[in-house]
Scaffold this motif. Structure first.
Motif, short mmCIF file in Angstrom:
data_model
loop_
_atom_site.label_atom_id
_atom_site.label_comp_id
_atom_site.label_asym_id
_atom_site.label_seq_id
_atom_site.Cartn_x
_atom_site.Cartn_y
_atom_site.Cartn_z
N LYS A 152 -13.20 4.16 16.55
CA LYS A 152 -14.04 5.27 16.87
C LYS A 152 -14.66 5.86 15.53
CE LYS A 152 -12.03 7.00 21.32
NZ LYS A 152 -11.28 8.05 21.96
N TYR A 153 -13.84 5.74 14.32
CA TYR A 153 -14.35 6.11 13.26
C TYR A 153 -14.49 5.40 12.04
CZ TYR A 153 -12.62 10.27 15.73
OH TYR A 153 -12.12 11.30 16.73
N PRO A 154 -15.19 5.78 11.05
CA PRO A 154 -15.36 4.98 9.89
C PRO A 154 -14.06 5.16 8.88
CG PRO A 154 -16.93 6.93 9.66
CD PRO A 154 -16.15 6.79 11.14
N TYR A 155 -13.87 4.13 8.13
CA TYR A 155 -12.59 4.22 7.26
C TYR A 155 -12.99 5.24 6.20
CZ TYR A 155 -9.22 3.10 3.59
OH TYR A 155 -8.19 3.08 2.65
N ASP A 156 -14.00 5.67 5.78
CA ASP A 156 -14.48 6.34 4.82
C ASP A 156 -15.67 6.49 4.65
OD1 ASP A 156 -14.06 8.38 3.02
OD2 ASP A 156 -12.86 7.30 1.45
N LEU A 199 -2.92 2.72 5.85
CA LEU A 199 -4.42 2.45 6.37
C LEU A 199 -4.97 2.02 5.04
CD1 LEU A 199 -6.82 3.25 8.01
CD2 LEU A 199 -6.87 5.45 6.90
N ALA A 200 -5.55 0.77 5.19
CA ALA A 200 -6.32 0.16 4.12
C ALA A 200 -7.30 -0.73 4.62
CB ALA A 200 -5.23 -0.63 3.31
N TYR A 201 -8.32 -1.20 3.74
CA TYR A 201 -9.15 -2.42 4.07
C TYR A 201 -8.44 -3.74 4.07
CZ TYR A 201 -13.34 0.72 3.53
OH TYR A 201 -14.29 1.66 3.70
N SER A 202 -8.96 -4.53 4.66
CA SER A 202 -8.33 -5.98 4.89
C SER A 202 -8.74 -6.73 3.32
CB SER A 202 -8.92 -6.71 5.92
OG SER A 202 -8.57 -6.37 7.27
N THR A 203 -7.80 -7.52 3.29
CA THR A 203 -7.62 -8.23 1.82
C THR A 203 -8.97 -8.84 1.77
OG1 THR A 203 -6.55 -10.08 2.75
CG2 THR A 203 -5.13 -8.31 1.80
N ILE A 205 -12.05 -7.84 2.01
CA ILE A 205 -13.15 -7.07 1.59
C ILE A 205 -12.62 -5.81 0.94
CG2 ILE A 205 -14.38 -7.49 3.63
CD1 ILE A 205 -13.71 -4.70 4.71
N ALA A 206 -11.23 -5.95 0.52
CA ALA A 206 -10.80 -4.85 -0.20
C ALA A 206 -11.37 -4.45 -1.49
CB ALA A 206 -9.19 -5.25 -0.39
N GLN A 207 -11.67 -5.61 -2.38
CA GLN A 207 -12.24 -5.47 -3.75
C GLN A 207 -13.62 -4.97 -3.54
OE1 GLN A 207 -10.72 -5.68 -6.41
NE2 GLN A 207 -12.36 -5.22 -7.68
N ALA A 208 -14.52 -5.52 -2.77
CA ALA A 208 -15.86 -5.03 -2.53
C ALA A 208 -15.88 -3.69 -2.16
CB ALA A 208 -16.66 -6.05 -1.60
N MET A 209 -15.09 -3.20 -0.98
CA MET A 209 -15.05 -1.96 -0.77
C MET A 209 -14.62 -0.98 -1.87
SD MET A 209 -16.77 -2.56 2.41
CE MET A 209 -16.68 -0.82 2.77
N LEU A 210 -13.91 -1.36 -2.41
CA LEU A 210 -13.36 -0.54 -3.61
C LEU A 210 -14.63 -0.16 -4.47
CD1 LEU A 210 -10.98 1.04 -5.12
CD2 LEU A 210 -10.57 -0.95 -6.23
N GLN A 211 -15.16 -1.34 -4.84
CA GLN A 211 -16.43 -1.13 -5.73
C GLN A 211 -17.27 -0.07 -4.98
OE1 GLN A 211 -17.68 -4.91 -6.61
NE2 GLN A 211 -16.11 -5.47 -8.01
N ARG A 212 -17.55 -0.24 -3.66
CA ARG A 212 -18.46 0.61 -2.99
C ARG A 212 -17.87 2.03 -2.89
NH1 ARG A 212 -19.74 0.38 3.50
NH2 ARG A 212 -21.11 2.14 3.53
N ALA A 217 -18.43 7.44 -4.90
CA ALA A 217 -17.90 8.77 -5.47
C ALA A 217 -18.58 8.96 -6.82
CB ALA A 217 -16.52 8.29 -5.90
N ILE A 218 -19.07 8.15 -7.49
CA ILE A 218 -19.83 8.45 -8.81
C ILE A 218 -21.13 9.14 -8.25
CG2 ILE A 218 -21.16 7.34 -10.80
CD1 ILE A 218 -19.04 5.34 -11.10
#
Length: 281
Positions: A152-156, A199-203, A205-212, A217-218
């Motif tokens: 129902k919700y986005p991760y972030d 709660l974490a992104y799957s492995t 896509i984790a790196q790509a979502m971290l960059q996003r 945030a910036i």
């Protein structure tokens, strides 16, 4: 199925009655009254089959010839209906840690999520008769509810002010508790608390979502810095002109605004340049 009280009597009194029947049996056999002794020993066996012991925070479901006779919640030794099947159900608070589930959030991003469920049985009859293996039922329904809430919700989300799994843990946990309670009510189970433990992104896509996340945030931080800088420059210009410290024309006002914005927004400390005049002045 609705829980009701089973017939019981004080267990210690029942033991005394059984002891008296055994003593009467012995006395009858000594007096060679075998028929009376046989009757007394049969009565003692019948009553003895109804003796049961219940520990604190436990209940016993009483079944006689396939029929539900009631539930005993009285702790200690009791005497109940003889020759019954008695199933003990724990009423104590228990924890259940779900497995790490791989699901998609509302945006379709694969995430890993897990939760701890705190629950207890409040209706022993429902737990025994309305579901098969209520412990397994709790586990399966818990995982189903976690999947339902996670989708129902986005991760972030840094761009829109909305509920997210990462940023609104209290709201998500509250909704998960309500979802679970609706599903487990049929089993006579009360959900005390449900809270996310992982709660974490799957492995993949984790790196790509971290960059996003870092980029979002910036951008968000930069926007806040610029908004604050514009307000500060506006206040500074208005104060200088109001107090008559300087009289700025449009060109000098633009230059001062530019210099102030650069000084405030810049990541590094500014290095002022002092104009000492021309060589030929």
């Amino acid at each position: 199925m609705k829980e009701k009280n089973a017939w019981v009597m004080n267990g210690y009194l029942g033991i005394l009655v059984i002891a008296g029947l055994i003593a009467g049996t012995v006395f009858s056999f000594v007096e060679e009254q075998f028929i009376l002794g046989g009757i007394l020993i049969v009565l003692a066996i019948v009553l003895g089959s109804g003796i049961t012991m219940i520990q604190p925070n436990q209940s016993v479901v009483v079944i006689f010839l396939g029929r539900y006779m009631g539930t005993i919640r009285r702790e200690g030794i009791v005497l109940t209906i003889p020759f019954t099947v008695r199933k003990t159900i724990s009423l104590r608070v228990r924890n259940f840690n779900s497995n790490r589930l791989k699901v998609n959030d509302v945006n379709g991003n694969p995430i890993e999520i897990a939760a701890v469920i705190v629950f207890k049985v409040i209706d022993a009859a429902k737990a025994v008769f309305d579901v098969d293996r209520y412990e397994q039922f709790v586990e399966i329904q818990s995982e189903t509810a976690i999947r339902a809430v996670a989708t129902k919700y986005p991760y972030d989300n840094f761009e829109v002010d909305e509920l997210t799994l990462r940023g609104n843990a209290e709201e998500v946990s509250s909704e998960l508790t309500e979802e679970l309670q609706d599903r487990l009510r049929v089993a006579g189970v009360e959900v005390i608390e449900a809270r996310l433990t992982h709660l974490a992104y799957s492995t993949e896509i984790a790196q790509a979502m971290l960059q996003r996340q870092q980029a979002s945030a910036i951008i968000s931080a930069r926007k806040q810095i610029v908004d604050g800088a514009v307000g500060m420059v506006q206040d500074a210009i208005e104060r200088l002109e109001k107090e008559g410290i300087v009289d700025l024309d449009d060109e000098r006002r633009v230059a001062m605004i530019n210099n102030l914005l650069v000084s405030i927004v810049s990541d590094h400390g500014t290095q002022p340049v002092i104009n000492t005049g021309s060589l030929y002045q």
